[in-house]
Design a protein around this motif. Structure first.
Motif, PDB file in Angstrom:
ATOM      1  N   ASN A  31      40.343  42.512  31.252  1.00  0.00           N
ATOM      2  CA  ASN A  31      40.187  42.710  32.693  1.00  0.00           C
ATOM      3  C   ASN A  31      38.743  42.669  33.155  1.00  0.00           C
ATOM      4  O   ASN A  31      38.414  43.198  34.217  1.00  0.00           O
ATOM      5  CB  ASN A  31      40.832  44.040  33.102  1.00  0.00           C
ATOM      6  N   ASN A  57      38.411  35.811  33.122  1.00  0.00           N
ATOM      7  CA  ASN A  57      37.771  36.966  33.757  1.00  0.00           C
ATOM      8  C   ASN A  57      36.348  37.180  33.262  1.00  0.00           C
ATOM      9  O   ASN A  57      35.661  38.089  33.738  1.00  0.00           O
ATOM     10  CB  ASN A  57      38.599  38.234  33.527  1.00  0.00           C
ATOM     11  N   GLU A 108      51.036  38.058  33.556  1.00  0.00           N
ATOM     12  CA  GLU A 108      51.218  38.552  34.923  1.00  0.00           C
ATOM     13  C   GLU A 108      50.632  37.581  35.936  1.00  0.00           C
ATOM     14  O   GLU A 108      51.222  37.340  37.005  1.00  0.00           O
ATOM     15  CB  GLU A 108      50.579  39.925  35.075  1.00  0.00           C
ATOM     16  N   THR A 109      49.474  37.020  35.624  1.00  0.00           N
ATOM     17  CA  THR A 109      48.839  36.064  36.534  1.00  0.00           C
ATOM     18  C   THR A 109      49.743  34.863  36.772  1.00  0.00           C
ATOM     19  O   THR A 109      49.943  34.428  37.915  1.00  0.00           O
ATOM     20  CB  THR A 109      47.499  35.594  35.957  1.00  0.00           C
ATOM     21  N   ASP A 124      45.288  39.026  39.675  1.00  0.00           N
ATOM     22  CA  ASP A 124      45.479  38.421  40.992  1.00  0.00           C
ATOM     23  C   ASP A 124      45.579  36.907  40.784  1.00  0.00           C
ATOM     24  O   ASP A 124      44.764  36.315  40.068  1.00  0.00           O
ATOM     25  CB  ASP A 124      44.294  38.751  41.905  1.00  0.00           C
ATOM     26  N   PRO A 125      46.550  36.243  41.382  1.00  0.00           N
ATOM     27  CA  PRO A 125      46.745  34.816  41.118  1.00  0.00           C
ATOM     28  C   PRO A 125      45.745  33.906  41.818  1.00  0.00           C
ATOM     29  O   PRO A 125      45.721  32.700  41.542  1.00  0.00           O
ATOM     30  CB  PRO A 125      48.154  34.556  41.643  1.00  0.00           C
ATOM     31  N   ALA A 126      44.900  34.459  42.697  1.00  0.00           N
ATOM     32  CA  ALA A 126      44.022  33.615  43.518  1.00  0.00           C
ATOM     33  C   ALA A 126      43.148  32.661  42.702  1.00  0.00           C
ATOM     34  O   ALA A 126      43.062  31.468  43.035  1.00  0.00           O
ATOM     35  CB  ALA A 126      43.178  34.490  44.436  1.00  0.00           C
ATOM     36  N   ARG A 134      38.268  38.094  43.886  1.00  0.00           N
ATOM     37  CA  ARG A 134      39.405  38.631  43.144  1.00  0.00           C
ATOM     38  C   ARG A 134      39.466  37.976  41.782  1.00  0.00           C
ATOM     39  O   ARG A 134      38.986  36.858  41.604  1.00  0.00           O
ATOM     40  CB  ARG A 134      40.717  38.382  43.899  1.00  0.00           C
ATOM     41  N   ARG A 135      40.049  38.655  40.808  1.00  0.00           N
ATOM     42  CA  ARG A 135      40.167  38.098  39.473  1.00  0.00           C
ATOM     43  C   ARG A 135      41.567  38.364  38.942  1.00  0.00           C
ATOM     44  O   ARG A 135      42.327  39.150  39.504  1.00  0.00           O
ATOM     45  CB  ARG A 135      39.102  38.685  38.539  1.00  0.00           C
ATOM     46  N   LYS A 136      41.907  37.694  37.852  1.00  0.00           N
ATOM     47  CA  LYS A 136      43.212  37.909  37.235  1.00  0.00           C
ATOM     48  C   LYS A 136      43.419  39.388  36.917  1.00  0.00           C
ATOM     49  O   LYS A 136      42.469  40.054  36.530  1.00  0.00           O
ATOM     50  CB  LYS A 136      43.323  37.096  35.944  1.00  0.00           C
ATOM     51  N   ARG A 155      52.802  35.825  38.894  1.00  0.00           N
ATOM     52  CA  ARG A 155      52.469  36.009  40.312  1.00  0.00           C
ATOM     53  C   ARG A 155      52.117  34.691  40.992  1.00  0.00           C
ATOM     54  O   ARG A 155      52.340  34.525  42.197  1.00  0.00           O
ATOM     55  CB  ARG A 155      51.332  37.016  40.449  1.00  0.00           C
ATOM     56  N   ALA A 156      51.569  33.760  40.214  1.00  0.00           N
ATOM     57  CA  ALA A 156      51.251  32.437  40.762  1.00  0.00           C
ATOM     58  C   ALA A 156      52.456  31.506  40.768  1.00  0.00           C
ATOM     59  O   ALA A 156      52.403  30.417  41.341  1.00  0.00           O
ATOM     60  CB  ALA A 156      50.123  31.794  39.951  1.00  0.00           C
TER      61      ALA A 156
END
Length: 218
Positions: free
Chosen positions: A46, A109, A170-171, A143-145, A139-141, A174-175
């Motif tokens: 993270n 990350n 998870e990334t 988070d899918p952005a 934002r970072r994983k 979510r993406a």
């Protein structure tokens, strides 16, 4: 052809020994006991701040020391490469995918400067159409952005994301992109508890696995 994005630490490269070396140098300077390789791996995933937070908590260091320890960690992070190496068959797999016409990206990350530095040191800078570090966006994983931004920058075509960890799974979820799980990295959770499209334990398997996954998507 496909757009294929990779995680870095624990997926393409084994950097945990060097990260442990950095951590233990900092702990030694503070008169604290070193952390094990197993602890190091459990703290990765993270970003640097979370790593230092977990390292600090494991050795009972107060929160007031976080900024100092994080700065000391970051000061060394761009230049500790002596123990870091690609996982077996990574270079060959990337070359095969590139020759096959796929576009390749990185989404990690790890801060961008450290990412560029380790890629250069390992002679892995060439294959990438796009690279997103942990500080490329706000934002970072998981988070899918950043992952979605990497795919968007690579144009059109089927998407695959390849990683090794809970954060990567998870990334991808979510993406809403297919996830291929490399099982020899820094994962702590059993494979069957992570959402994935397929698993592999050797990068020699990856080119054929990619082709089979693209056939499913076609």
């Amino acid at each position: 052809m496909a757009r294929i994005v990779f995680d870095l630490d624990g997926t393409l490269i084994d950097s945990a020994p060097d990260i442990r070396s950095i951590a233990n140098t900092i702990l030694f300077e503070s008169g604290l006991e070193p952390i094990t390789l197993e602890e190091t791996i459990s703290f990765i995933g993270n970003g640097a701040s979370v790593f230092v937070e977990k390292m600090r908590a494991a050795r009972g260091v107060p929160e007031d020391d976080h900024a100092r320890l994080l700065q000391a960690f970051q000061d060394r992070y761009d230049s500790y490469f002596e123990l870091t190496a690609p996982f077996p068959n990574v270079r060959e797999a990337l070359a095969h995918l590139r020759v096959a016409g796929h576009r390749l990206g990185l989404c990690t990350n790890k801060p961008m400067h450290a990412t560029r530095a380790v890629l250069s040191h390992l002679a892995l800078s060439d294959p990438w159409d796009v690279v997103y570090g942990g500080d490329s966006l706000d934002r970072r994983k998981p988070d899918p952005a950043p992952l979605l931004a990497a795919f968007a920058e690579m144009g059109n075509g089927p998407c695959l994301y390849i990683g090794d960890s809970e954060v990567d799974a998870e990334t991808a979820e979510r993406a809403e992109v297919p996830f291929l799980l490399y099982t020899e990295g820094y994962r702590k959770t059993p494979v069957d508890q992570l959402t994935h499209r397929a698993v592999f334990s050797d990068f020699a398997e990856l080119p054929e696995l990619v082709q089979s996954q693209l056939a499913v998507q076609a």
